[in-house]
Design a protein around this motif. Structure first.
Motif, PDB file in Angstrom:
ATOM      1  N   VAL A  33       0.856  -1.182   0.000  1.00 17.92           N
ATOM      2  CA  VAL A  33       0.000   0.000   0.000  1.00 17.92           C
ATOM      3  C   VAL A  33       0.893   1.233   0.000  1.00 17.92           C
ATOM      4  O   VAL A  33       1.844   1.321   0.775  1.00 17.92           O
ATOM      5  CB  VAL A  33      -0.926   0.035   1.229  1.00 17.92           C
ATOM      6  CG1 VAL A  33      -1.743   1.333   1.247  1.00 17.92           C
ATOM      7  CG2 VAL A  33      -1.851  -1.169   1.240  1.00 17.92           C
ATOM      8  N   GLY A  34       0.613   2.179  -0.878  1.00 17.46           N
ATOM      9  CA  GLY A  34       1.395   3.407  -0.940  1.00 17.46           C
ATOM     10  C   GLY A  34       1.099   4.181  -2.206  1.00 17.46           C
ATOM     11  O   GLY A  34       0.109   3.908  -2.898  1.00 17.46           O
ATOM     12  N   VAL A  35       1.963   5.141  -2.514  1.00 15.31           N
ATOM     13  CA  VAL A  35       1.776   5.964  -3.700  1.00 15.31           C
ATOM     14  C   VAL A  35       2.448   5.299  -4.896  1.00 15.31           C
ATOM     15  O   VAL A  35       3.627   4.916  -4.822  1.00 15.31           O
ATOM     16  CB  VAL A  35       2.342   7.382  -3.490  1.00 15.31           C
ATOM     17  CG1 VAL A  35       2.244   8.196  -4.770  1.00 15.31           C
ATOM     18  CG2 VAL A  35       1.592   8.083  -2.370  1.00 15.31           C
ATOM     19  N   LEU A  36       1.703   5.153  -5.990  1.00 13.62           N
ATOM     20  CA  LEU A  36       2.266   4.613  -7.225  1.00 13.62           C
ATOM     21  C   LEU A  36       3.122   5.704  -7.863  1.00 13.62           C
ATOM     22  O   LEU A  36       2.603   6.648  -8.460  1.00 13.62           O
ATOM     23  CB  LEU A  36       1.136   4.182  -8.170  1.00 13.62           C
ATOM     24  CG  LEU A  36       1.555   3.596  -9.524  1.00 13.62           C
ATOM     25  CD1 LEU A  36       2.352   2.299  -9.336  1.00 13.62           C
ATOM     26  CD2 LEU A  36       0.320   3.340 -10.384  1.00 13.62           C
ATOM     27  N   THR A  37       4.432   5.615  -7.717  1.00 12.68           N
ATOM     28  CA  THR A  37       5.314   6.695  -8.165  1.00 12.68           C
ATOM     29  C   THR A  37       5.798   6.520  -9.594  1.00 12.68           C
ATOM     30  O   THR A  37       6.240   7.488 -10.216  1.00 12.68           O
ATOM     31  CB  THR A  37       6.517   6.847  -7.230  1.00 12.68           C
ATOM     32  OG1 THR A  37       7.085   5.564  -6.974  1.00 12.68           O
ATOM     33  CG2 THR A  37       6.079   7.458  -5.907  1.00 12.68           C
ATOM     34  N   SER A  38       5.748   5.289 -10.136  1.00 12.33           N
ATOM     35  CA  SER A  38       6.069   5.111 -11.555  1.00 12.33           C
ATOM     36  C   SER A  38       5.573   3.748 -12.016  1.00 12.33           C
ATOM     37  O   SER A  38       5.367   2.836 -11.212  1.00 12.33           O
ATOM     38  CB  SER A  38       7.577   5.247 -11.812  1.00 12.33           C
ATOM     39  OG  SER A  38       8.287   4.142 -11.298  1.00 12.33           O
ATOM     40  N   TRP A  39       5.399   3.636 -13.326  1.00 14.94           N
ATOM     41  CA  TRP A  39       5.020   2.370 -13.965  1.00 14.94           C
ATOM     42  C   TRP A  39       5.672   2.393 -15.332  1.00 14.94           C
ATOM     43  O   TRP A  39       5.114   2.901 -16.289  1.00 14.94           O
ATOM     44  CB  TRP A  39       3.506   2.264 -14.057  1.00 14.94           C
ATOM     45  CG  TRP A  39       2.993   0.912 -14.514  1.00 14.94           C
ATOM     46  CD1 TRP A  39       3.604   0.026 -15.336  1.00 14.94           C
ATOM     47  CD2 TRP A  39       1.748   0.310 -14.156  1.00 14.94           C
ATOM     48  NE1 TRP A  39       2.853  -1.081 -15.520  1.00 14.94           N
ATOM     49  CE2 TRP A  39       1.692  -0.945 -14.805  1.00 14.94           C
ATOM     50  CE3 TRP A  39       0.682   0.700 -13.363  1.00 14.94           C
ATOM     51  CZ2 TRP A  39       0.593  -1.799 -14.684  1.00 14.94           C
ATOM     52  CZ3 TRP A  39      -0.408  -0.137 -13.245  1.00 14.94           C
ATOM     53  CH2 TRP A  39      -0.462  -1.386 -13.898  1.00 14.94           C
ATOM     54  N   GLN A  40       6.877   1.858 -15.402  1.00 16.38           N
ATOM     55  CA  GLN A  40       7.649   1.907 -16.631  1.00 16.38           C
ATOM     56  C   GLN A  40       8.343   0.577 -16.873  1.00 16.38           C
ATOM     57  O   GLN A  40       8.760  -0.082 -15.929  1.00 16.38           O
ATOM     58  CB  GLN A  40       8.722   3.007 -16.565  1.00 16.38           C
ATOM     59  CG  GLN A  40       8.174   4.405 -16.460  1.00 16.38           C
ATOM     60  CD  GLN A  40       9.297   5.430 -16.403  1.00 16.38           C
ATOM     61  OE1 GLN A  40      10.418   5.162 -16.814  1.00 16.38           O
ATOM     62  NE2 GLN A  40       8.995   6.597 -15.883  1.00 16.38           N
ATOM     63  N   GLY A  41       8.466   0.208 -18.145  1.00 18.90           N
ATOM     64  CA  GLY A  41       9.186  -1.006 -18.507  1.00 18.90           C
ATOM     65  C   GLY A  41       8.659  -2.251 -17.846  1.00 18.90           C
ATOM     66  O   GLY A  41       9.429  -3.178 -17.548  1.00 18.90           O
ATOM     67  N   GLY A  42       7.366  -2.297 -17.590  1.00 18.56           N
ATOM     68  CA  GLY A  42       6.774  -3.473 -16.972  1.00 18.56           C
ATOM     69  C   GLY A  42       7.023  -3.592 -15.484  1.00 18.56           C
ATOM     70  O   GLY A  42       6.809  -4.654 -14.893  1.00 18.56           O
ATOM     71  N   VAL A  43       7.476  -2.491 -14.832  1.00 22.94           N
ATOM     72  CA  VAL A  43       7.748  -2.506 -13.395  1.00 22.94           C
ATOM     73  C   VAL A  43       7.021  -1.356 -12.712  1.00 22.94           C
ATOM     74  O   VAL A  43       7.098  -0.212 -13.168  1.00 22.94           O
ATOM     75  CB  VAL A  43       9.263  -2.399 -13.115  1.00 22.94           C
ATOM     76  CG1 VAL A  43       9.520  -2.342 -11.616  1.00 22.94           C
ATOM     77  CG2 VAL A  43      10.005  -3.574 -13.729  1.00 22.94           C
ATOM     78  N   LEU A  44       6.306  -1.654 -11.633  1.00 21.60           N
ATOM     79  CA  LEU A  44       5.651  -0.636 -10.814  1.00 21.60           C
ATOM     80  C   LEU A  44       6.547  -0.305  -9.633  1.00 21.60           C
ATOM     81  O   LEU A  44       7.201  -1.190  -9.078  1.00 21.60           O
ATOM     82  CB  LEU A  44       4.314  -1.127 -10.263  1.00 21.60           C
ATOM     83  CG  LEU A  44       3.146  -1.382 -11.222  1.00 21.60           C
ATOM     84  CD1 LEU A  44       3.351  -2.674 -12.008  1.00 21.60           C
ATOM     85  CD2 LEU A  44       1.837  -1.457 -10.432  1.00 21.60           C
ATOM     86  N   ARG A  45       6.585   0.979  -9.258  1.00 22.07           N
ATOM     87  CA  ARG A  45       7.295   1.388  -8.043  1.00 22.07           C
ATOM     88  C   ARG A  45       6.270   2.032  -7.114  1.00 22.07           C
ATOM     89  O   ARG A  45       5.633   3.025  -7.466  1.00 22.07           O
ATOM     90  CB  ARG A  45       8.431   2.365  -8.356  1.00 22.07           C
ATOM     91  CG  ARG A  45       9.506   1.756  -9.218  1.00 22.07           C
ATOM     92  CD  ARG A  45      10.594   2.744  -9.565  1.00 22.07           C
ATOM     93  NE  ARG A  45      11.562   2.901  -8.485  1.00 22.07           N
ATOM     94  CZ  ARG A  45      11.726   3.993  -7.766  1.00 22.07           C
ATOM     95  NH1 ARG A  45      10.961   5.051  -7.990  1.00 22.07           N
ATOM     96  NH2 ARG A  45      12.647   4.058  -6.831  1.00 22.07           N
ATOM     97  N   ILE A  46       6.111   1.460  -5.926  1.00 25.81           N
ATOM     98  CA  ILE A  46       5.164   1.959  -4.930  1.00 25.81           C
ATOM     99  C   ILE A  46       5.953   2.452  -3.723  1.00 25.81           C
ATOM    100  O   ILE A  46       6.763   1.710  -3.165  1.00 25.81           O
ATOM    101  CB  ILE A  46       4.159   0.869  -4.526  1.00 25.81           C
ATOM    102  CG1 ILE A  46       3.274   0.503  -5.733  1.00 25.81           C
ATOM    103  CG2 ILE A  46       3.296   1.322  -3.355  1.00 25.81           C
ATOM    104  CD1 ILE A  46       2.319  -0.638  -5.459  1.00 25.81           C
ATOM    105  N   THR A  47       5.720   3.716  -3.345  1.00 18.49           N
ATOM    106  CA  THR A  47       6.417   4.299  -2.200  1.00 18.49           C
ATOM    107  C   THR A  47       5.495   4.279  -0.989  1.00 18.49           C
ATOM    108  O   THR A  47       4.438   4.908  -0.996  1.00 18.49           O
ATOM    109  CB  THR A  47       6.857   5.737  -2.493  1.00 18.49           C
ATOM    110  OG1 THR A  47       7.680   5.738  -3.656  1.00 18.49           O
ATOM    111  CG2 THR A  47       7.641   6.313  -1.325  1.00 18.49           C
TER     112      THR A  47
END
Length: 335
Positions: free
Chosen positions: A41-55
């Motif tokens: 659970v967190g802020v979706l900070t990026s979604w690029q190259g098939g990878v999500l980054r959640i902070t």
């Protein structure tokens, strides 16, 4: 955690949801747990190259392969829970900036460009508190030129976590190749319990300006001693604490700095000589500075600490500090 609609798990988020708070379930690929699935659970900070980054609210970044997603949805933004003094994100950012002032600053809309000869990222970065008044590409061009004129690389301080408003900016800077560095936490606490630790603070010497030994003990002045002194002595009401070394010791046993600004007392530059650690000197200087801040009318404390500083974190936990928000810096790519 419920992700189902009509009994089925669904992924109801896309790359268009970057900047929003999300809850996702994904395959557990860490190997450290027998559980097949895990949640984030967190802020979706990026979604690029098939990878999500959640902070997450703590500043921790979770990377999840798109192919591992099992379910996901957007959830409401909520303020970070904390036991420390109530304060808005902007209030603490502005207080902290006044307490560690850059030698030179310039406004760009709601952004503040700060420079101090490279002494600390805090005093040599953009503080984005609103709209820069220009399209982002033009604003970043102005920023990079301003820092280049001063022989510095451009750097932006970015808040992260559920309480942050910089998720979209962070994602855009990442897309442009700005590197992430110096992840840190803003922590707050009630001031009185810090002063009431039972420590014998008579050992601590307080001064309005650091003596010659103080900067040497701090060890971060380097070739920018003038810039460092300007930052360290800047602020509304600054105090320097020193525990003198024993006979034969060239450097102080412990040092710290505090700046009082209204109800807030900001602590920084805490350092204990390696030869004198585990003697309670960190608590000692913090308590003495807290006593003085209480006399000046402060009631709340804040400090900023990097996430990998485990020893400091343990001390601050004992003194009652809790995390208010996380932040890090984005630095322009090498040319």
């Amino acid at each position: 955690m419920e992700f189902t609609t009509g009994g089925r798990l669904e992924v109801r988020i896309t790359a268009q949801d970057v900047g929003k708070r999300v809850s996702v379930r994904h395959l557990n690929t860490s190997g450290g747990s027998p559980e097949r699935f895990t949640d984030a659970v967190g802020v979706l900070t990026s979604w690029q190259g098939g990878v999500l980054r959640i902070t997450r609210r703590t500043g921790e970044v979770v990377e999840i392969a798109e192919s591992a997603l099992v379910a996901g949805k957007v959830i409401p933004m909520t303020p970070a829970r904390r036991r420390g003094p109530a304060a808005t994100l902007r209030e603490l950012q502005e207080i902290a900036a006044r307490g560690w002032p850059a030698r030179e600053s310039e406004r760009l809309g709601g952004w503040t460009l700060r420079a101090a000869g490279g002494f600390t990222a805090r005093a040599n970065s953009v503080l984005p508190l609103g709209d820069p008044g220009l399209p982002l590409p033009a604003a970043l061009e102005r920023v990079t030129a301003w820092y280049a004129e001063r022989g510095l690389s451009a750097c932006v301080q970015v808040t992260t976590g559920d309480a942050a408003g910089d998720a979209l900016l962070d994602a855009e800077l990442e897309r442009r190749g700005w590197t992430s560095e110096r992840h840190a936490l803003m922590r707050t606490a009630a001031l009185a319990p810090i002063a009431d630790t039972g420590a014998d603070t008579g050992w601590v010497r307080l001064t309005r300006e650091p003596d010659e030994a103080w900067p040497a003990a701090y060890g971060r002045t380097g070739a920018t001693a003038g810039d460092a002194l300007a930052v360290l002595t800047g602020g509304p009401s600054v105090w320097f604490a020193t525990v003198p070394g024993e006979a034969g010791e060239e450097r102080p046993a412990a040092i710290a700095r505090c700046v009082v600004d209204g109800r807030w007392a900001g602590f920084a530059a805490l350092d204990v000589s390696p030869a004198r650690r585990r003697e309670g000197l960190g608590t000692l200087v913090m308590a003495r500075l807290a006593e003085e801040a209480l006399r000046e009318g402060a009631s709340a404390a804040y400090l900023q600490v990097e996430t990998d500083n485990g020893a400091a974190a343990a001390l601050y936990d004992e003194l009652g500090f809790t995390t208010h928000h996380a932040y890090h810096y984005r630095r322009e790519p090498l040319r």
